[in-house]
Design a protein around this motif. Structure first.
Motif, PDB file in Angstrom:
ATOM      1  N   GLY A   1       1.244  -1.182   0.049  1.00 35.73           N
ATOM      2  CA  GLY A   1       0.101  -0.218  -0.243  1.00 35.73           C
ATOM      3  C   GLY A   1       0.875   1.542  -0.081  1.00 35.73           C
ATOM      4  O   GLY A   1       0.259   2.724   0.103  1.00 35.73           O
ATOM      5  N   CYS A   2       2.147   1.660   0.294  1.00 35.30           N
ATOM      6  CA  CYS A   2       2.675   2.012   0.198  1.00 35.30           C
ATOM      7  C   CYS A   2       3.543   3.066  -1.395  1.00 35.30           C
ATOM      8  O   CYS A   2       3.233   1.816  -1.550  1.00 35.30           O
ATOM      9  CB  CYS A   2       4.403   2.187   0.991  1.00 35.30           C
ATOM     10  N   ARG A   3       3.242   4.148  -1.119  1.00 31.25           N
ATOM     11  CA  ARG A   3       3.782   4.366  -2.408  1.00 31.25           C
ATOM     12  C   ARG A   3       5.099   5.154  -2.348  1.00 31.25           C
ATOM     13  O   ARG A   3       5.162   5.966  -3.333  1.00 31.25           O
ATOM     14  CB  ARG A   3       3.184   5.490  -3.393  1.00 31.25           C
ATOM     15  N   CYS A   4       5.498   4.510  -1.974  1.00 27.71           N
ATOM     16  CA  CYS A   4       7.122   4.937  -1.555  1.00 27.71           C
ATOM     17  C   CYS A   4       7.960   5.217  -2.579  1.00 27.71           C
ATOM     18  O   CYS A   4       8.003   3.458  -2.772  1.00 27.71           O
ATOM     19  CB  CYS A   4       7.389   4.745   0.208  1.00 27.71           C
ATOM     20  N   GLU A   5       9.197   5.630  -2.447  1.00 28.12           N
ATOM     21  CA  GLU A   5      10.192   5.735  -3.841  1.00 28.12           C
ATOM     22  C   GLU A   5      11.821   5.537  -3.091  1.00 28.12           C
ATOM     23  O   GLU A   5      12.414   5.413  -2.007  1.00 28.12           O
ATOM     24  CB  GLU A   5      10.185   7.001  -4.785  1.00 28.12           C
ATOM     25  N   GLY A   6      12.281   3.938  -4.091  1.00 27.76           N
ATOM     26  CA  GLY A   6      13.263   3.623  -3.578  1.00 27.76           C
ATOM     27  C   GLY A   6      13.191   3.561  -1.697  1.00 27.76           C
ATOM     28  O   GLY A   6      14.192   4.059  -0.772  1.00 27.76           O
ATOM     29  N   CYS A   7      12.300   3.033  -1.630  1.00 23.58           N
ATOM     30  CA  CYS A   7      11.656   1.586  -0.539  1.00 23.58           C
ATOM     31  C   CYS A   7      13.512   0.666   0.018  1.00 23.58           C
ATOM     32  O   CYS A   7      13.494   0.319  -0.318  1.00 23.58           O
ATOM     33  CB  CYS A   7      10.678   1.162  -0.185  1.00 23.58           C
ATOM     34  N   GLN A   8      13.569   1.444   1.053  1.00 22.87           N
ATOM     35  CA  GLN A   8      14.706   1.109   2.349  1.00 22.87           C
ATOM     36  C   GLN A   8      14.689   0.212   3.475  1.00 22.87           C
ATOM     37  O   GLN A   8      15.384   0.177   4.306  1.00 22.87           O
ATOM     38  CB  GLN A   8      16.055   1.274   1.815  1.00 22.87           C
ATOM     39  N   ASN A   9      13.028   0.666   3.454  1.00 26.96           N
ATOM     40  CA  ASN A   9      12.732   0.272   5.452  1.00 26.96           C
ATOM     41  C   ASN A   9      13.564  -0.823   5.683  1.00 26.96           C
ATOM     42  O   ASN A   9      13.133  -1.612   5.464  1.00 26.96           O
ATOM     43  CB  ASN A   9      11.692  -0.358   4.737  1.00 26.96           C
ATOM     44  N   THR A  10      14.541  -0.548   6.901  1.00 24.40           N
ATOM     45  CA  THR A  10      14.730  -1.199   7.350  1.00 24.40           C
ATOM     46  C   THR A  10      13.323  -2.765   8.241  1.00 24.40           C
ATOM     47  O   THR A  10      14.369  -3.652   8.302  1.00 24.40           O
ATOM     48  CB  THR A  10      15.608  -1.181   8.861  1.00 24.40           C
ATOM     49  N   TYR A  11      12.431  -2.568   8.558  1.00 28.59           N
ATOM     50  CA  TYR A  11      11.358  -3.834   8.598  1.00 28.59           C
ATOM     51  C   TYR A  11      11.020  -4.238   7.343  1.00 28.59           C
ATOM     52  O   TYR A  11      10.173  -4.594   8.155  1.00 28.59           O
ATOM     53  CB  TYR A  11      10.938  -2.281   9.492  1.00 28.59           C
TER      54      TYR A  11
END
Length: 710
Positions: free
Chosen positions: A457-467
DNA sequence: GAGTTTGAAACT
DNA sequence: CAGTTTCAAACTC
């Protein structure tokens, strides 16, 4: 009550506290809820008292009371003056009376002479004795009141000093806060005339109108305030409702503050004109403030702006000194502090928009907040509720926790770059993030901040979410709600959820703080709900999962139309699929206050067995949770049906993920205990964050009406 | 502490 | 619904 009082405040109790690893249950008195429209008015008939140490002379308009650094009270006029009507005051008191008359009961029948300590000085309050806030509107906190009374009784002989017992308690409990302040506040609320008291309102209005008219003409206005010192200009910039200033009411500020800023008392200030002007302006709020509707608030705002223009920058700056702490100086990290509470620093939104973490979390701002012109306070209950309604009308889930419960399986821990081992929380962000630059690796990202991985659902770009990176199975072993759904059904049965995320280490700072950990005796705390939550703290964070999230703070709202989608979402929410806004371990103390004591259940939430529930209050045209006469929320009774239906509906979140209700029968929760032995009374009742103060609600109103009442 | 960056919320 | 603006928190210096 008497027993509670005696026990709670007895030195023995305090001594025991030092020995017991069990954290004392926080009293409810410190909790301030947004009672439903149908709830008993915040203004109660119960008489409130406050300790002598923080005595506030509501009668003597000539007696500005100033708090000094040593916690004593300086009351210039009190030395040689007596209460205007001490007898009257005393007769209305319910408890101890200071022989010197320094302690009074608040009387809503009295004139509007109110004095408030400057509640904004957090630093000062840290060494104040404070205790449960007497907030309840239904008497549920009377125990706290009694406690307060008892405390007062112990200090009769030392009116300006902390009671001995209190001192002990303070040293031991550490965080008892502003018992007197809160009492005063509540009393003020009681005393303040409102729309509910037409006579008073009318009388005040008369004065106000006069004042305003004069003000608008640019002439000085003497609004029947004492000529003396101590008139605080808190309201000047913030245009606080003058109910706290008028008629000799003085908002108290700390002497330290004055010293620090090398300020003189307003009366001695060359800007006395300003003082008067402001007072006049504030006066107009006397009959409008918390009870005004959006329209009237606009009018107030207009007047405020008008008046504001009359203040030059110097004046304003000066005024700010008297008002709430300069946010620039006092700004606290929004992140929870040691109390597990967040602080907001809102400047323009009056804390009535979702920008405000406190408001968004459904709690009142705390004294320690550095917000300006805050309206997210009990005094503005109606305004807050209206605002919430408006917001919820746009988005029924606006106040829903942002993090949806995910897997119940303990997520795998991960070693972060800094070597810290963290375990992501199982769940996902309700709406998903929209990060562009932070790569979801900074707290700008709500997912990251919430310790959850990004989801589809995220529309983030370049996601590097640690979790958990979007589109990639998270450390928790799942990404979307599909996987979540598979586990949701187990949520309630899963001990992890019940026992809380303490089982896993979270990287959230709050989790590392002992006070945020689940209490060792959850059942105890839970079971004492409503009885002793005076020190309850709400963790306003909207992202922290909580095992107790199944115990929603208050009834959720429902969409105006029986939208299945939303309805289901809310059901899921109510069923605990959402993580709530509170840190683990907080709810036992912070939620408890929301759980009305037996016999008064729902009362604080405005249920009262009435057809009108907080749901409708919050904008829901269709009550999500009807409370029947038996005080059993409809949701509880219908939960089993819901479980069986298990309708798949789209969430309102961008994810459009389907959410299935948990298998657990809510009525089981609502009536008893779960495996853990905790009481889960009403846990599934409300879905929205509690409208309670993180710590204590801000003391005096010092604020202009909300800009845009949204 | 001041200024900048960021993204959610609010607005248009 | 998309684009823009506003806002406050997070962050940097």
């Amino acid at each position: 009550m008497g027993l509670f009082c005696t026990f709670q405040d007895s030195p023995i109790f305090n001594y025991i506290n030092t020995l017991s690893p069990i954290k004392p249950v926080k009293g409810t008195s410190e909790i301030q809820v947004f009672p439903g429209l149908n709830s008993p008015p915040l203004i109660t008939t119960s008489k409130r008292i406050h300790t002598p140490r923080r005595s506030i002379d509501l009668k003597s308009s000539d007696c500005p009371i100033l708090f000094q650094e040593d916690n004593n009270i300086a009351c210039p006029s009190q030395e040689n003056s007596s209460l205007k009507n001490p007898e009257d005051t005393l007769t209305k008191m319910t408890a101890s009376v200071n022989p010197e008359g320094s302690m009074e009961a608040f009387d809503n029948e009295d004139d509007n002479v109110l004095a408030l300590p400057n509640h904004a000085e957090q630093g000062q309050e840290d060494h104040e004795l404070s205790g449960p806030k007497l907030v309840d509107n239904d008497g549920k906190n009377k125990s706290c009141l009694q406690s307060n009374i008892c405390e007062n009784l112990t200090s009769v002989d030392q009116p300006y000093d902390q009671p001995l017992v209190a001192q002990v308690a303070q040293s031991q409990l550490g965080k008892r806060r502003r018992l007197q302040f809160e009492a005063a506040q509540d009393s003020i609320v009681e005393s303040v005339p409102c729309s509910k008291d037409p006579s008073n309102t009318a009388a005040i209005s008369e004065v106000v109108e006069s004042s305003v008219s004069q003000t608008t003409r640019g002439s000085r206005v003497n609004v029947s305030k004492p000529s003396g010192i101590g008139l605080h200009l808190n309201s000047i910039v913030n245009a606080m409702p003058l109910r706290y200033l008028s008629g000799g009411v003085k908002k108290l500020t700390s002497i330290s503050s004055l010293k620090q800023d090398n300020m003189q008392l307003p009366s001695a200030s060359p800007n006395s004109n300003l003082v008067e002007n402001v007072s006049a302006k504030s006066e107009e709020y006397v009959h409008q403030t918390p009870y005004s509707n959006a329209e009237s608030m606009k009018m107030i705002e207009y007047q405020e702006k008008f008046d504001q223009r009359s203040l030059n920058s110097e004046q304003v700056e000066r005024v700010e000194v008297y008002g709430r702490p300069n946010p620039k100086k006092k700004r606290k990290k929004t992140e929870s502090n040691g109390d597990g509470c967040k602080y907001c620093n809102c400047k323009k939104t009056k804390c009535l928009k979702l920008y405000c973490d406190c408001f968004a979390a459904g709690i009142y701002c705390a004294d320690s907040c550095s917000c300006q012109g805050c309206f997210n306070r009990p005094e503005y209950e109606n305004t807050v509720l209206e605002t919430r309604q408006l917001i919820e009308s746009r988005d029924p889930l606006a106040f829903a926790p942002k993090i949806v419960h995910g897997s119940t399986k303990p997520p795998r821990s991960q070693i972060l770059d800094d070597g810290d081992q963290v375990t992501p929380l199982a769940g996902r962000h309700k709406r998903g993030c929209n990060c562009k630059k932070s790569m979801c690796m900074k707290k700008y990202c709500e997912c990251y901040q919430a310790n959850v991985g990004c989801s589809e659902g995220c529309r983030c770009e370049g996601c590097q979410n640690t979790y958990g990176i979007k589109g990639v199975p998270s450390m928790a072993g799942e990404t979307g709600m599909e996987s979540v759904n598979e586990n949701i059904g187990d949520s309630f049965d899963d001990k992890n959820l019940i026992e809380g995320p303490n089982r896993v280490r979270s990287s959230l700072p709050e989790f590392h703080k002992p006070h945020n950990l689940s209490p060792q005796t959850p059942s105890f705390q839970c079971s004492t709900h409503g009885n002793d939550a005076s020190e309850a703290r709400i963790f306003p964070g909207r992202y922290v999962t909580s095992p107790e999230s199944e115990c929603p703070p208050y009834v959720t709202t429902t969409p105006k139309s029986p939208n299945d989608s939303v309805q289901m979402d809310e059901e899921s929410y109510a069923n605990g699929e959402f993580m709530d806004d509170f840190s683990p371990g907080e709810w036992s103390s912070t939620r408890a206050p929301y759980l009305p004591p037996s016999g008064m259940r729902f009362s604080s939430l405005g249920f009262h067995g009435s057809s009108v529930t907080p749901v409708s209050l919050f904008g829901g045209a269709k009550p999500f949770c009807n409370i029947s006469d038996d005080d059993t929320p409809t949701i509880l009774r219908d939960s089993s049906i819901q479980q069986h239906n298990k309708v798949k509906v789209a969430s309102s979140s961008p994810n459009k993920k389907r959410v299935s209700p948990p298998r657990i029968r809510l009525h089981e929760l609502g009536s008893s205990t779960l495996k853990s032995g905790r009481k889960f009374i009403l846990k599934a009742v409300s879905s929205f964050p509690p409208l309670t103060p993180c710590i204590d609600s801000k003391q005096t109103s010092n604020h202009p009406p909300p800009d845009d009442t949204l």
